[in-house]
Design an enzyme around this catalytic site. Structure first.
Site, PDB file in Angstrom:
ATOM      1  N   HIS A  17       0.932  -1.237  -0.145  1.00 57.65           N
ATOM      2  CA  HIS A  17      -0.100   0.019   0.199  1.00 57.65           C
ATOM      3  C   HIS A  17       1.113   1.046  -0.041  1.00 57.65           C
ATOM      4  O   HIS A  17       1.634   1.728   0.990  1.00 57.65           O
ATOM      5  CB  HIS A  17      -0.887  -0.040   1.169  1.00 57.65           C
ATOM      6  CG  HIS A  17      -2.105   1.246   1.546  1.00 57.65           C
ATOM      7  ND1 HIS A  17      -3.234   1.119   1.438  1.00 57.65           N
ATOM      8  CD2 HIS A  17      -1.707   2.573   1.050  1.00 57.65           C
ATOM      9  CE1 HIS A  17      -3.872   2.265   1.575  1.00 57.65           C
ATOM     10  NE2 HIS A  17      -2.888   3.039   1.188  1.00 57.65           N
ATOM     11  N   HIS A  34       1.615   5.412  -1.785  1.00 51.04           N
ATOM     12  CA  HIS A  34       1.076   6.728  -2.433  1.00 51.04           C
ATOM     13  C   HIS A  34       2.534   7.159  -3.012  1.00 51.04           C
ATOM     14  O   HIS A  34       3.372   7.500  -2.342  1.00 51.04           O
ATOM     15  CB  HIS A  34       0.353   7.802  -1.666  1.00 51.04           C
ATOM     16  CG  HIS A  34      -0.618   7.201  -1.032  1.00 51.04           C
ATOM     17  ND1 HIS A  34      -1.851   7.374  -1.616  1.00 51.04           N
ATOM     18  CD2 HIS A  34      -0.996   6.359   0.326  1.00 51.04           C
ATOM     19  CE1 HIS A  34      -2.818   6.634  -0.817  1.00 51.04           C
ATOM     20  NE2 HIS A  34      -2.353   5.941   0.328  1.00 51.04           N
ATOM     21  N   ARG A  59       2.469   9.587  -5.559  1.00 49.58           N
ATOM     22  CA  ARG A  59       1.992  10.905  -6.161  1.00 49.58           C
ATOM     23  C   ARG A  59       2.799  11.146  -7.615  1.00 49.58           C
ATOM     24  O   ARG A  59       2.963   9.954  -8.293  1.00 49.58           O
ATOM     25  CB  ARG A  59       2.883  12.178  -5.433  1.00 49.58           C
ATOM     26  CG  ARG A  59       2.324  11.999  -4.131  1.00 49.58           C
ATOM     27  CD  ARG A  59       1.040  12.213  -3.611  1.00 49.58           C
ATOM     28  NE  ARG A  59       0.931  12.013  -2.217  1.00 49.58           N
ATOM     29  CZ  ARG A  59      -0.295  11.619  -1.448  1.00 49.58           C
ATOM     30  NH1 ARG A  59      -1.349  11.186  -2.135  1.00 49.58           N
ATOM     31  NH2 ARG A  59      -0.251  11.874  -0.103  1.00 49.58           N
ATOM     32  N   ASN A 111      -5.172   7.572  -6.030  1.00 49.54           N
ATOM     33  CA  ASN A 111      -5.896   8.602  -5.664  1.00 49.54           C
ATOM     34  C   ASN A 111      -4.803   9.545  -5.807  1.00 49.54           C
ATOM     35  O   ASN A 111      -4.574  10.497  -5.158  1.00 49.54           O
ATOM     36  CB  ASN A 111      -6.042   8.739  -4.149  1.00 49.54           C
ATOM     37  CG  ASN A 111      -5.187   8.610  -3.274  1.00 49.54           C
ATOM     38  OD1 ASN A 111      -3.891   7.923  -3.544  1.00 49.54           O
ATOM     39  ND2 ASN A 111      -5.155   9.176  -2.002  1.00 49.54           N
ATOM     40  N   LYS A 160      -9.427  -0.365  -5.923  1.00 49.38           N
ATOM     41  CA  LYS A 160      -9.497   0.396  -4.495  1.00 49.38           C
ATOM     42  C   LYS A 160     -10.745   1.059  -4.416  1.00 49.38           C
ATOM     43  O   LYS A 160     -11.166   1.680  -5.117  1.00 49.38           O
ATOM     44  CB  LYS A 160      -8.423   1.346  -4.565  1.00 49.38           C
ATOM     45  CG  LYS A 160      -8.193   2.022  -3.107  1.00 49.38           C
ATOM     46  CD  LYS A 160      -7.583   1.285  -2.065  1.00 49.38           C
ATOM     47  CE  LYS A 160      -7.875   1.863  -0.681  1.00 49.38           C
ATOM     48  NZ  LYS A 160      -6.787   2.766  -0.499  1.00 49.38           N
ATOM     49  N   HIS A 216     -10.449   1.336   1.783  1.00 46.42           N
ATOM     50  CA  HIS A 216     -10.213   2.045   2.839  1.00 46.42           C
ATOM     51  C   HIS A 216     -11.394   2.045   3.728  1.00 46.42           C
ATOM     52  O   HIS A 216     -12.402   2.627   3.409  1.00 46.42           O
ATOM     53  CB  HIS A 216      -9.971   3.433   2.279  1.00 46.42           C
ATOM     54  CG  HIS A 216      -9.694   4.676   3.142  1.00 46.42           C
ATOM     55  ND1 HIS A 216      -8.668   5.306   3.366  1.00 46.42           N
ATOM     56  CD2 HIS A 216     -10.570   4.903   4.345  1.00 46.42           C
ATOM     57  CE1 HIS A 216      -8.865   6.105   4.180  1.00 46.42           C
ATOM     58  NE2 HIS A 216      -9.739   6.013   4.932  1.00 46.42           N
ATOM     59  N   HIS A 265      -4.585  -0.490   5.867  1.00 47.27           N
ATOM     60  CA  HIS A 265      -4.037   0.180   7.117  1.00 47.27           C
ATOM     61  C   HIS A 265      -5.035   0.209   8.468  1.00 47.27           C
ATOM     62  O   HIS A 265      -5.413   1.086   8.749  1.00 47.27           O
ATOM     63  CB  HIS A 265      -3.753   1.752   6.518  1.00 47.27           C
ATOM     64  CG  HIS A 265      -4.932   2.499   5.778  1.00 47.27           C
ATOM     65  ND1 HIS A 265      -6.126   2.286   5.828  1.00 47.27           N
ATOM     66  CD2 HIS A 265      -4.739   2.962   4.478  1.00 47.27           C
ATOM     67  CE1 HIS A 265      -6.838   2.977   4.920  1.00 47.27           C
ATOM     68  NE2 HIS A 265      -5.914   3.478   4.050  1.00 47.27           N
ATOM     69  N   ASP A 275       1.551   2.814   3.506  1.00 47.46           N
ATOM     70  CA  ASP A 275       0.616   4.029   3.447  1.00 47.46           C
ATOM     71  C   ASP A 275       1.377   5.177   3.623  1.00 47.46           C
ATOM     72  O   ASP A 275       1.041   6.082   3.817  1.00 47.46           O
ATOM     73  CB  ASP A 275      -0.287   4.093   4.234  1.00 47.46           C
ATOM     74  CG  ASP A 275      -1.796   4.933   4.114  1.00 47.46           C
ATOM     75  OD1 ASP A 275      -1.567   5.308   2.836  1.00 47.46           O
ATOM     76  OD2 ASP A 275      -2.191   5.353   4.866  1.00 47.46           O
TER      77      ASP A 275
HETATM   78  C1  NCD Z   1      -3.225   9.210   2.025  1.00 43.53           C
HETATM   79  C2  NCD Z   1      -2.884   9.970   0.768  1.00 43.53           C
HETATM   80  O1  NCD Z   1      -2.555  11.327   1.471  1.00 43.53           O
HETATM   81  O2  NCD Z   1      -3.107   9.999  -0.096  1.00 43.53           O
HETATM   82  N1  NCD Z   1      -3.523   9.641   3.256  1.00 43.53           N
HETATM   83  C3  NCD Z   1      -3.377   9.132   4.517  1.00 43.53           C
HETATM   84  O3  NCD Z   1      -3.692   9.900   5.478  1.00 43.53           O
HETATM   85  N2  NCD Z   1      -3.181   7.951   4.615  1.00 43.53           N
HETATM   86  C4  NCD Z   1      -4.711   8.583   1.505  1.00 43.53           C
HETATM   87  C5  NCD Z   1      -5.170   7.368   2.444  1.00 43.53           C
HETATM   88  O4  NCD Z   1      -4.709   6.223   2.271  1.00 43.53           O
HETATM   89  O5  NCD Z   1      -6.216   7.456   3.043  1.00 43.53           O
HETATM   90 ZN    ZN Z   2      -3.303   5.062   1.487  1.00 41.02          ZN
END
Ligand code: NCD
Ligand code: ZN
Length: 349
Positions: A13, A15, A17, A41, A99, A136, A174, A245
């Site tokens: 998991h 992110h 960007r 996302n 997701k 989520h 998470h 995460d």
């Molecule tokens: C994540 C994000 O910033 O994209 N933020 C977070 O607090 N974990 C999104 C997510 O996984 O909820």
């Molecule tokens: Zn996340």
């Protein structure tokens, strides 16, 4: 000096960007992880095969030369997700999973699902084709306390899904509560556990003034939950696996809006190891980091190994975001300024 050699881990998991941030942070993951499930996302969510292909291309282009890191792409589900797009994307190995973000539950989730029942036809198809559903798990109703949102989601939404689609491969992402730990074990689903939820409870956000460095979603809960998450992660049980995460937000945005997300990829392995060592469970780290995930997802374990050493390491206060040698932003990593006791020595073939 204490050392540990484990099969190279994966991050289930993550992110990453886009653009400059992606280019500056990808190496923290690609250096020491074989694969990562990349969350969809982005500012414009990844809802089509075409977008997934171009996002994947930009990730691969941002990788350090000769990196073997494999990004696993996900489709962002909405109330009107196209069935053909989803299944074709899965069958053609573009999407690894889909997701589910409840609408407005977290960062860039305004396109998320408003009524989960609307997706039941999609879940049926996913169950039949073996496509994993990553969730989520928080309700977003304003009358539900932010600290109760995971438990209410489990009762109201997840329980009916699990009952109706017993063969659907589900990962509750998470997890943050003892309630989720029990639910996952009792219902034959999987769960990722982040490093930060093993170290902080909800107090962290309220020390020294409101502190958004420790604000993420789902939000950290009471201490008894942190203890339950530690037990689960370090148990070696197959249903629990590594998912950082890691969610970078530029300092200026964190300072401005306190947005949710903790950037932990520079310290993730050392952070998990700290928790495993404190729980006297270092022997189970490889299961959590490198074996349980591939077993759950039915993919081969990584071939390379990672050598870890117990050597103290001071974590930087900030990671710079650089553009043509100029610092254009900064991101605060988890454990900033602390000294951690484990370090990755390198890859062993
Ligand atoms: C994540 C994000 O910033 O994209 N933020 C977070 O607090 N974990 C999104 C997510 O996984 O909820
Ligand atoms: Zn996340």
């Amino acid at each position: 000096m204490k050392t540990l050699t484990i099969i190279k881990p994966d991050d289930w998991h993550l992110h990453l960007r886009e653009g400059l941030v992606l280019k500056n942070i990808i190496h923290f993951t690609s250096e020491f992880f074989g694969r990562a499930i990349v969350m969809p996302n982005t500012k414009t969510p990844i809802k089509s095969v075409e977008r997934a292909i171009s996002y994947k291309k930009s990730i691969v282009e941002a990788l350090p030369e000769s990196s073997k890191f494999e990004p696993l792409m996900t489709m962002y589900l909405t109330d009107d997700t196209d069935k053909e797009e989803l299944i074709n994307g899965f069958n053609n190995n573009i999407f690894f999973a889909a997701k589910l973000y409840p609408a407005n539950g977290t960062t860039n989730s305004s396109h998320g699902v408003k009524k989960i029942e609307n997706l039941y036809k999609i879940f049926e198809l996913m169950q039949d084709s073996g496509m994993p559903l990553l969730i989520h798990g928080e309700v977003t109703d304003s009358d539900v306390d932010v600290f109760d949102r995971e438990e209410v989601f489990i009762d109201r939404e997840l329980f009916p899904i699990v009952k109706r689609f017993p063969k659907l491969k589900i990962v509750l992402e998470h997890i943050t509560t003892a309630y989720a730990v029990d639910f996952v074990q009792e219902n034959n689903i999987g769960a990722t556990i982040t490093p930060h939820h093993l170290h902080i409870n909800r107090n962290a956000m309220f020390f020294g003034g409101l502190n958004s460095d420790f604000y993420c979603l789902p939000v950290a809960k009471r201490e008894k939950n942190r203890i339950a998450l530690r037990k689960a992660a370090t148990s070696g049980k197959e249903c629990f696996f590594l998912g950082t995460d890691s969610a970078p937000h530029l300092r200026k945005w964190k300072a401005f809006c306190g947005c949710a997300g903790i950037f932990n990829s520079p310290v993730a392995i050392a952070s998990y190891l700290k928790a495993f060592e404190e729980e006297n469970a270092l022997e189970n780290f490889e299961k959590f980091a490198s074996l349980n995930g591939p077993n759950f997802y039915n993919v081969p374990i990584n071939k390379e190994k990672l050598k870890l050493v117990s050597r103290s390491n001071k974590i930087l206060e900030f990671i710079d975001v650089v553009e043509e040698k100029n610092i254009v932003g900064q991101i605060k990593p988890f454990h900033a300024g602390e000294t951690l006791q484990w370090q990755v020595e390198g890859i062993v073939n």
